[in-house]
Design a protein around this motif. Sequence first.
Motif, short mmCIF file in Angstrom:
data_model
loop_
_atom_site.label_atom_id
_atom_site.label_comp_id
_atom_site.label_asym_id
_atom_site.label_seq_id
_atom_site.Cartn_x
_atom_site.Cartn_y
_atom_site.Cartn_z
N PHE A 135 1.33 3.31 -18.20
CA PHE A 135 2.60 2.72 -17.59
C PHE A 135 2.44 2.01 -16.20
CE2 PHE A 135 6.69 3.62 -15.57
CZ PHE A 135 7.38 2.39 -16.14
N LEU A 136 1.86 0.99 -16.44
CA LEU A 136 1.19 0.22 -15.22
C LEU A 136 2.31 -0.12 -14.29
CD1 LEU A 136 -1.27 -1.21 -14.03
CD2 LEU A 136 -0.81 -3.50 -15.16
N VAL A 137 3.48 -0.72 -14.83
CA VAL A 137 4.37 -0.98 -13.70
C VAL A 137 5.00 0.17 -12.88
CG1 VAL A 137 6.36 -0.85 -15.13
CG2 VAL A 137 6.47 -2.66 -13.54
N GLY A 138 4.73 1.36 -13.33
CA GLY A 138 5.31 2.47 -12.56
C GLY A 138 4.21 3.08 -11.69
N MET A 139 3.17 2.58 -11.73
CA MET A 139 1.81 3.15 -10.85
C MET A 139 2.06 3.02 -9.51
SD MET A 139 -0.32 4.71 -12.89
CE MET A 139 -1.83 4.49 -12.03
N ALA A 140 2.30 1.96 -9.02
CA ALA A 140 2.51 1.73 -7.57
C ALA A 140 3.52 2.52 -6.91
CB ALA A 140 2.72 0.14 -7.03
N PRO A 141 4.66 2.64 -7.47
CA PRO A 141 5.61 3.83 -6.81
C PRO A 141 5.24 5.15 -6.74
CG PRO A 141 6.80 2.24 -8.30
CD PRO A 141 5.22 1.76 -8.45
N ALA A 142 4.48 5.53 -7.95
CA ALA A 142 3.77 6.72 -7.98
C ALA A 142 2.77 6.90 -6.86
CB ALA A 142 3.25 7.23 -9.23
N LEU A 143 1.95 5.86 -6.53
CA LEU A 143 1.14 6.09 -5.48
C LEU A 143 1.63 6.31 -4.28
CD1 LEU A 143 -1.40 3.22 -7.20
CD2 LEU A 143 -2.14 5.89 -6.74
N VAL A 144 2.50 5.36 -3.83
CA VAL A 144 3.39 5.38 -2.57
C VAL A 144 4.08 6.79 -2.44
CG1 VAL A 144 5.20 4.47 -1.22
CG2 VAL A 144 3.51 3.12 -2.51
N ALA A 145 4.63 7.28 -3.69
CA ALA A 145 5.08 8.79 -3.32
C ALA A 145 4.18 9.81 -2.80
CB ALA A 145 5.85 9.09 -4.53
N LEU A 146 2.86 9.75 -3.51
CA LEU A 146 1.92 10.55 -3.26
C LEU A 146 1.47 10.73 -1.80
CD1 LEU A 146 0.24 12.99 -4.36
CD2 LEU A 146 -1.36 11.47 -5.38
N ALA A 189 -3.37 1.42 -0.31
CA ALA A 189 -4.24 0.31 -0.65
C ALA A 189 -4.12 -0.08 -2.05
CB ALA A 189 -5.36 0.59 -0.01
N GLU A 190 -4.29 1.20 -2.95
CA GLU A 190 -4.12 0.95 -4.50
C GLU A 190 -2.82 0.52 -4.84
OE1 GLU A 190 -5.61 0.97 -8.35
OE2 GLU A 190 -6.37 0.78 -6.36
N ALA A 191 -1.76 1.05 -4.15
CA ALA A 191 -0.42 0.57 -4.58
C ALA A 191 -0.20 -0.79 -4.26
CB ALA A 191 0.63 1.53 -3.78
N ARG A 192 -0.83 -1.01 -2.99
CA ARG A 192 -0.49 -2.83 -2.68
C ARG A 192 -1.36 -3.69 -3.69
NH1 ARG A 192 -2.12 -5.14 3.32
NH2 ARG A 192 0.34 -5.76 3.52
N ARG A 193 -2.47 -3.07 -4.15
CA ARG A 193 -3.26 -4.02 -5.17
C ARG A 193 -2.58 -4.38 -6.54
NH1 ARG A 193 -6.47 -3.50 -9.61
NH2 ARG A 193 -6.06 -1.48 -9.43
N LEU A 194 -1.92 -3.22 -6.92
CA LEU A 194 -1.03 -3.22 -8.16
C LEU A 194 0.20 -3.98 -8.03
CD1 LEU A 194 -1.72 0.46 -9.17
CD2 LEU A 194 -2.55 -1.44 -10.27
N PHE A 195 0.65 -3.77 -6.75
CA PHE A 195 2.13 -4.24 -6.49
C PHE A 195 1.67 -5.91 -6.64
CE2 PHE A 195 4.85 -6.42 -3.16
CZ PHE A 195 6.04 -5.91 -3.60
N LEU A 239 -0.89 -7.37 -8.22
CA LEU A 239 -1.24 -7.63 -9.52
C LEU A 239 0.08 -8.00 -10.45
CD1 LEU A 239 -3.46 -7.64 -11.62
CD2 LEU A 239 -3.09 -5.28 -12.09
N LEU A 240 1.15 -7.34 -10.10
CA LEU A 240 2.34 -7.38 -10.98
C LEU A 240 3.22 -8.42 -10.49
CD1 LEU A 240 2.61 -3.69 -11.95
CD2 LEU A 240 2.04 -5.59 -13.40
N GLY A 241 2.78 -9.15 -9.32
CA GLY A 241 3.69 -10.41 -8.84
C GLY A 241 4.83 -9.74 -7.94
N GLY A 242 4.82 -8.54 -7.25
CA GLY A 242 5.34 -8.15 -6.40
C GLY A 242 6.70 -7.26 -6.94
N VAL A 243 6.41 -6.68 -7.93
CA VAL A 243 7.49 -5.60 -8.56
C VAL A 243 6.87 -4.10 -8.41
CG1 VAL A 243 8.72 -7.12 -9.89
CG2 VAL A 243 6.55 -5.91 -10.98
#
Length: 263
Positions: free
Chosen positions: A213-224, A240-246, A248-252
């Motif tokens: 579930f790629l689109v939900g990864m950045a919020p999960a990383l930030v929460a942790l 940093a990983e959350a920002r990379r994914l954010f 990658l997905l065009g800012g969502v």
Amino acid sequence: MSRPVVREAEEQPPATFGGDTPSERAVWRLRSRGCWDDAAALLEPRAAGEFAAAQHRAALLVERCMYTAQGWAAAEDALRTAEAVARDDDERGTAACERGHLAYASTVLKARDRADEARAALGRAAALLAPTSEGRALLDFRRGLVAENLGDNPQAAKAAYRRAHAGATAHGNTLLRSFTWRHLAGLALRDGELAEARHGFSESLHLRERLGFLVGMAPALVALADAHSPKAEEATRLRAEARRLFRLLGGVPVWLEPQLADA
């Protein structure tokens, strides 16, 4: 903790957003990467006369609103289609639950205050869905969101999230469990229970990895990351990983941007 690896789903996504056929798997892959419009287009030919397709399409477009704060009119149209083809109480309750979620998203993202509509729609869903209905867990989760974020009632939210977590576990809804873990952990963090919060956030992240579930990864990383000291090396790495994914997905999701501004 090693860097998260996003893989193709190792198990089937929940029935709400996927299934066993090639078409259903294609919808899941698109949806999990934030391509909601493309996923919804695959369902459009069947949506006019088949509730499952209409509801699935509406849910995708409502989720697009939640992640992008755009597309409100398209989501409303899709939801009206689903409501029109609903034939029994379970289907009508499922559609009402989705309407409540759309109204909640509009309110919490400050597009338009629809808090009263959210509560009314979720209450209607509660009256229509049988206690044993699979949709009951999702309804409980959404009632928890309203209690927490619109009603500022963390105790009611916790009770609703726990019911949702138990229901998601009973029905094998792994994606919903990733959400219930995360929101229960958020309440634990609010109460200063750091160990409990880290455990819940870690479980949520792990389940999203398992599903791809790629689109939900950045919020999960930030929460942790929020459950660690802001200056800790682990928090810095997670952000940093959350920002990379954010990126990658065009800012969502769009609401995550302020939390990543200094990542």
